[in-house]
Design a protein around this motif. Structure first.
Motif, PDB file in Angstrom:
ATOM      1  N   MET A 167      -8.815   3.980  -1.072  1.00 44.99           N
ATOM      2  CA  MET A 167      -8.322   3.179   0.678  1.00 44.99           C
ATOM      3  C   MET A 167     -10.312   1.899   0.678  1.00 44.99           C
ATOM      4  O   MET A 167     -10.721   2.742   0.099  1.00 44.99           O
ATOM      5  CB  MET A 167      -8.455   3.908   2.078  1.00 44.99           C
ATOM      6  CG  MET A 167      -8.344   2.984   2.543  1.00 44.99           C
ATOM      7  SD  MET A 167      -7.845   3.394   4.576  1.00 44.99           S
ATOM      8  CE  MET A 167      -9.342   4.669   4.158  1.00 44.99           C
ATOM      9  N   SER A 213      -8.702  -3.721   0.068  1.00 42.53           N
ATOM     10  CA  SER A 213      -6.549  -3.463  -0.412  1.00 42.53           C
ATOM     11  C   SER A 213      -6.643  -3.374   1.467  1.00 42.53           C
ATOM     12  O   SER A 213      -5.500  -3.688   1.282  1.00 42.53           O
ATOM     13  CB  SER A 213      -6.653  -1.823  -0.615  1.00 42.53           C
ATOM     14  OG  SER A 213      -7.923  -0.979  -0.307  1.00 42.53           O
ATOM     15  N   GLY A 249      -3.418  -5.537   2.179  1.00 41.56           N
ATOM     16  CA  GLY A 249      -2.620  -5.609   3.043  1.00 41.56           C
ATOM     17  C   GLY A 249      -2.898  -5.872   4.908  1.00 41.56           C
ATOM     18  O   GLY A 249      -0.887  -6.957   5.441  1.00 41.56           O
ATOM     19  N   GLU A 275      -3.351   6.072  -2.209  1.00 44.44           N
ATOM     20  CA  GLU A 275      -3.623   5.740  -3.474  1.00 44.44           C
ATOM     21  C   GLU A 275      -5.798   4.927  -2.684  1.00 44.44           C
ATOM     22  O   GLU A 275      -5.552   5.810  -1.503  1.00 44.44           O
ATOM     23  CB  GLU A 275      -3.424   3.653  -3.570  1.00 44.44           C
ATOM     24  CG  GLU A 275      -2.042   3.937  -4.174  1.00 44.44           C
ATOM     25  CD  GLU A 275      -1.683   2.367  -4.181  1.00 44.44           C
ATOM     26  OE1 GLU A 275      -1.789   1.755  -3.418  1.00 44.44           O
ATOM     27  OE2 GLU A 275      -0.270   2.468  -4.843  1.00 44.44           O
ATOM     28  N   LEU A 325       0.749  -1.192   0.070  1.00 43.43           N
ATOM     29  CA  LEU A 325      -0.250  -0.057  -0.123  1.00 43.43           C
ATOM     30  C   LEU A 325       0.665   1.083  -0.341  1.00 43.43           C
ATOM     31  O   LEU A 325       2.023   1.586   0.697  1.00 43.43           O
ATOM     32  CB  LEU A 325      -0.233  -0.490   1.584  1.00 43.43           C
ATOM     33  CG  LEU A 325      -1.837  -1.582   1.209  1.00 43.43           C
ATOM     34  CD1 LEU A 325      -2.621  -1.412   2.958  1.00 43.43           C
ATOM     35  CD2 LEU A 325      -2.399  -1.045   0.313  1.00 43.43           C
TER      36      LEU A 325
END
Length: 476
Positions: free
Chosen positions: A168, A172, A176, A166, A162
């Protein structure tokens, strides 16, 4: 150095002409239709434009064709207005077109920075005012990791994949978290727990992971139980899970590798005919949960024998002559290595007669009766070939070796039967001559490449006289 041999068929070539017709269709899929095409409609139902207006959407019909006075962008907090305007084709001093506005909305949503767009049109005496009200996609403002003791923040941040600014979303954030857990487990932290403290709610502006590392686990010993056909020493060479060196280096517990070791051991047993082998594993930790004793429990089962061996699809050779090439016979224990050796023997038997593209496939057939299998070799002979054109390609910084040097080490000439054994001997002599670079690790070695013929090459060779020049030959 590379020798390219073009071969041609001994018999009449079957010629196939394939004609592929490509049919192209053009579809126009614009929201609300296009200037020349009506919008999509349901069978007998209202048009898309009518349904849009009925649902409370914007009505553009009265404003179409008027001059756009002002274009406004509202609702954006993180995405700069200039970035949003790069996706807009609706601009001041141009004529208003509702279809252009709808295309602008689609581009904004497709950009990934905007989740939803509402448009408002105000018709005034001086022109039309178009307002784009955007709902932004949440972006990552910061990423923090708490509780880590064994690895630096910078290392773990790179493992999440990440980056700031970017988009969110829950996927994602969850991805992560999974990557952090995988990173720890691959390094022996089997009980690691990673939780999402911040980043799983719409109002969050960043991501915070909390790590509970637990104890690092290492392999203290590996044992096997139930194995009779293979020794412990041989089985230990097959697995990746090995004890730590000097109780310090390597030897970390990786449960995924342990599962892979089970599959690897099972496959190795099956290569010797133990098709019913079952293998489990037991994980025994000490009181401190730091050292693991790994035990593989093996149920070898019954070793299968070959009941019968048959060959199908052969025409050039008799079954008896092909069976003489086989080492794995009826009554022998099944062995994959021996079976593959027999496949190569059959392929060579055809290859020395010009069938260099013969395809041999071994097919073990199982029955309800355990302990026995039938072994079938399916043969696709293909065509028999002669050697056509021989091209010698010598590469290097300053190649100076004459092509006749290569020709003198070849056992085949144009119009000869394409004998795979002679070709291999020729390739071996080229390597042993030490005139050319030979580095298997780098994939650099003298080699002979056999290319199937094409119709153009066959026609050209049929009109060319045979090369009868004398060259010095060498025995294999």
């Amino acid at each position: 150095m590379e020798v390219v041999m073009r071969s041609y068929c001994l018999i009449v070539w079957p010629i196939c002409t394939a004609i592929v017709l490509g049919l192209s269709t053009f579809s126009y899929a614009q929201l609300g239709g296009s200037r020349n095409l009506p919008g999509p409609t349901l069978d007998g139902g209202p048009s898309f434009r009518s349904r849009l207006i009925a649902e409370g959407g914007p009505q553009y019909s009265d404003s179409k064709g008027k001059i756009v006075r002002t274009v406004r962008v509202t609702g954006n907090r993180l995405v700069p207005e200039n970035e949003i305007r790069t996706h807009l084709r609706t601009r001041e001093n141009l004529r208003f077109d509702p279809e252009v506005v709808e295309a602008d909305v689609r581009r904004l949503v497709s950009s990934g920075r905007v989740r939803h767009v509402r448009t408002f049109v105000e018709d005034g005496a001086a022109g039309v005012t178009v307002t784009f009200n955007v709902s932004e996609v949440a972006t990552i403002g910061y990423i923090r990791i708490l509780g880590n003791r064994s690895y630096l923040d910078r290392t773990l941040l790179g493992k999440t994949g990440l980056k700031n600014n970017e988009p969110m979303n829950r996927f994602s954030v969850s991805e992560g978290k999974r990557r952090l857990e995988d990173h720890y487990r691959e390094r022996g932290y089997g009980n690691v727990q990673v939780s999402v403290f911040e980043g799983d709610k719409p109002e969050h502006r960043g991501i915070v992971y909390v790590v509970s590392e637990g104890t690092r686990e290492r392999v203290g010993g590996v044992n096997f139980e139930g194995n009779h056909f293979l020794s412990d020493a041989r089985l230990k060479t097959l697995i990746q899970s090995k004890p730590a060196i000097l109780w310090t280096f390597r030897g970390v517990v990786d449960r995924d590798k342990i599962d892979q070791d089970v599959d690897r051991l099972t496959a190795y047993y099956r290569n010797f005919g133990y098709f019913q082998t079952r293998i489990g594993r037991e994980l025994q930790f000490d009181e401190d949960k730091k050292w693991l004793t790994l035990k593989f429990v093996i149920d070898e089962g019954k070793r299968y024998k070959v009941r019968s061996v048959t060959v199908n699809g052969n025409e050039r050779f008799t079954v008896e002559s092909l069976m003489e090439q086989l080492d794995l016979k009826s009554g022998n224990y099944f062995d994959v290595k021996t079976m593959n050796h027999d496949v190569n023997a059959l392929r060579d038997a055809y290859g020395i007669q010009g069938h260099i593209f013969a395809d041999i496939q071994a097919e073990p057939r199982f029955f309800e009766e355990p302990g026995w299998i039938d072994l079938v070799y399916n043969v696709s002979e293909g065509e028999a070939f002669r050697v056509g054109q021989i091209n010698v390609k010598i590469v290097g910084e300053n190649p100076h070796t004459k092509r006749s040097v290569v020709w003198n080490r070849l056992s085949v000439r144009p119009m000869d039967i394409c004998d795979i054994q002679k070709i291999r001997n020729s390739e071996r002599r080229l390597v042993q001559s030490q005139l050319f670079e030979h580095n298997l690790a780098a994939g650099i070695t003298p080699r002979i490449v056999i290319q199937p013929p094409d119709l153009t090459e066959i026609e050209r060779l049929s009109q060319r006289p045979i090369d009868n020049r004398r060259v010095r030959g060498q025995s294999p």
